[in-house]
Design an enzyme around this catalytic site. Structure first.
Site, PDB file in Angstrom:
ATOM      1  N   TYR A 191     -54.489  -6.779  43.688  1.00  0.00           N
ATOM      2  CA  TYR A 191     -53.968  -7.975  43.039  1.00  0.00           C
ATOM      3  C   TYR A 191     -54.462  -9.193  43.825  1.00  0.00           C
ATOM      4  O   TYR A 191     -53.968  -9.497  44.913  1.00  0.00           O
ATOM      5  CB  TYR A 191     -52.442  -7.986  43.011  1.00  0.00           C
ATOM      6  CG  TYR A 191     -51.798  -6.958  42.108  1.00  0.00           C
ATOM      7  CD1 TYR A 191     -52.534  -6.216  41.193  1.00  0.00           C
ATOM      8  CD2 TYR A 191     -50.424  -6.726  42.171  1.00  0.00           C
ATOM      9  CE1 TYR A 191     -51.922  -5.284  40.365  1.00  0.00           C
ATOM     10  CE2 TYR A 191     -49.812  -5.809  41.345  1.00  0.00           C
ATOM     11  CZ  TYR A 191     -50.562  -5.084  40.455  1.00  0.00           C
ATOM     12  OH  TYR A 191     -49.952  -4.157  39.644  1.00  0.00           O
ATOM     13  N   LEU A 195     -43.389  -4.586  27.527  1.00  0.00           N
ATOM     14  CA  LEU A 195     -43.282  -5.295  26.253  1.00  0.00           C
ATOM     15  C   LEU A 195     -44.534  -5.127  25.413  1.00  0.00           C
ATOM     16  O   LEU A 195     -44.707  -5.799  24.387  1.00  0.00           O
ATOM     17  CB  LEU A 195     -43.006  -6.784  26.498  1.00  0.00           C
ATOM     18  CG  LEU A 195     -41.681  -7.075  27.216  1.00  0.00           C
ATOM     19  CD1 LEU A 195     -41.566  -8.551  27.540  1.00  0.00           C
ATOM     20  CD2 LEU A 195     -40.495  -6.604  26.377  1.00  0.00           C
ATOM     21  N   GLY A 196     -45.436  -4.198  25.821  1.00  0.00           N
ATOM     22  CA  GLY A 196     -46.667  -3.957  25.086  1.00  0.00           C
ATOM     23  C   GLY A 196     -47.581  -5.167  25.133  1.00  0.00           C
ATOM     24  O   GLY A 196     -47.427  -6.077  25.945  1.00  0.00           O
ATOM     25  N   GLY A 197     -48.578  -5.167  24.245  1.00  0.00           N
ATOM     26  CA  GLY A 197     -49.394  -6.349  24.035  1.00  0.00           C
ATOM     27  C   GLY A 197     -50.312  -6.780  25.146  1.00  0.00           C
ATOM     28  O   GLY A 197     -50.841  -7.895  25.118  1.00  0.00           O
TER      29      GLY A 197
END
Length: 314
Positions: free
Chosen positions: A71, A228-230
């Protein structure tokens, strides 16, 4: 709710109620709503704001933070080192299995070979300023959206577990987790002692239900990423689902909060690590841990169709 068979304080080391209640990872009691640090890369130009966000997480009762050396190529781990104090009682979980690749099509490249896993643990230790990382997830590239291994990066799981077990025996890591793993892979890994599993999973993408059940049976923490997907254009979004929107309206909450709350209600071994670089979003995510979903709301959400949208990168 903590994992079955455990009892734990609902307060953090600093005396703040744990958002979502208390859960367990690798024998440690943590807040069920934690924080995923990946998006702190967005604050590269404002280090003070990034550290302030981490301090705010502690104030809100978050004591489980997920990170990785890749990261920001160590930037995020450096923030964590400087932001947290021993008295905060924060459990830091990191991961290995990829290295930064700033010039690539995606900013990561696989790093699956045993010597690369060991080197990554050493890099994490140095950047975090720790003698031992409480939990390190071995990010396999077998399942879910993201990288895929090719060539010499296709490594047998047993060879990877051998080096991870050695690092645990040496005291450099406290426990082993797995990420982007298949059901068969987890079954093979159980004798090594697995503390948690991180797979892509959300209300609208529930393909790993059998894997989740196995984790619950074995008292392994389930730590879904992309909750939350996407995350990619082909992946469905929880916030786009009409049933989620309807429940959110009825409770005066946001669709994102409902998606997170459903995950907490769905399985008692779930620990959330939603990420953000925004203090307001952090507070909203933490508040999701207070949402009660009645039988009607849960029935409506449980009935949402699970859809796949996985893509491979690399």
């Amino acid at each position: 709710m903590p994992l079955s068979g455990t009892s734990s304080s609902q307060l953090t080391a600093t005396g703040v109620p744990r958002p979502g209640g208390a859960g367990t990872i690798a024998g440690r009691t943590v807040s069920r709503v934690g924080y995923g640090a990946m998006q702190l890369e967005r604050l590269h130009a404002d280090r003070d704001a990034a550290i302030a966000l981490l301090r705010r997480a502690v104030e809100l009762g978050v004591d489980h933070v997920d990170t990785a050396q890749f990261y920001g190529d160590g930037f995020v781990n450096g923030l964590i080192r400087d932001a947290f104090r021993p008295g905060d009682g924060v459990t830091v979980v990191s991961k290995v299995g990829a290295d930064p690749d700033p010039g690539g099509a995606v900013p990561l490249r696989p790093a699956q070979r045993p010597e690369q896993l060991r080197a990554s643990v050493e890099d994490n230790l140095a950047a975090l300023g720790l003698d031992q990382i409480p939990v390190v997830n071995l990010r396999r590239l077998d399942a879910g959206p993201g990288l895929r291994a090719e060539g010499d990066q296709v490594v047998d799981l047993d060879d990877q577990l051998a080096v991870m077990t050695a690092l645990r025996d040496e005291g450099k890591i406290g426990a082993i987790g797995l990420g982007s793993v298949t059901l068969d892979g987890l079954r093979r890994a159980l004798p090594a002692g697995i503390a948690c599993v991180q797979n892509s999973y959300s209300l609208v993408s529930r393909g790993d239900e059998e894997l989740l059940r196995l984790c619950a049976q074995e008292q392994i923490a389930w730590v879904p990423f992309f909750p939350l997907g996407g995350a990619f254009p082909t992946m469905p979004k929880v916030t786009d689902d009409p049933a989620v929107a309807a429940v959110a309206r009825s409770l005066g909450r946001t669709p994102s909060q409902i998606g997170l709350a459903w995950l907490l209600h769905h399985a008692p071994n779930t620990l959330l690590i939603p990420g953000t670089a925004n203090a307001g979003h952090l507070e909203a995510n933490v508040a999701a841990g207070t949402i009660e979903l009645d039988d009607a709301a849960l029935a409506a959400l449980d009935a949402v169709e699970s859809r796949s949208g996985d893509i491979a990168l690399g």
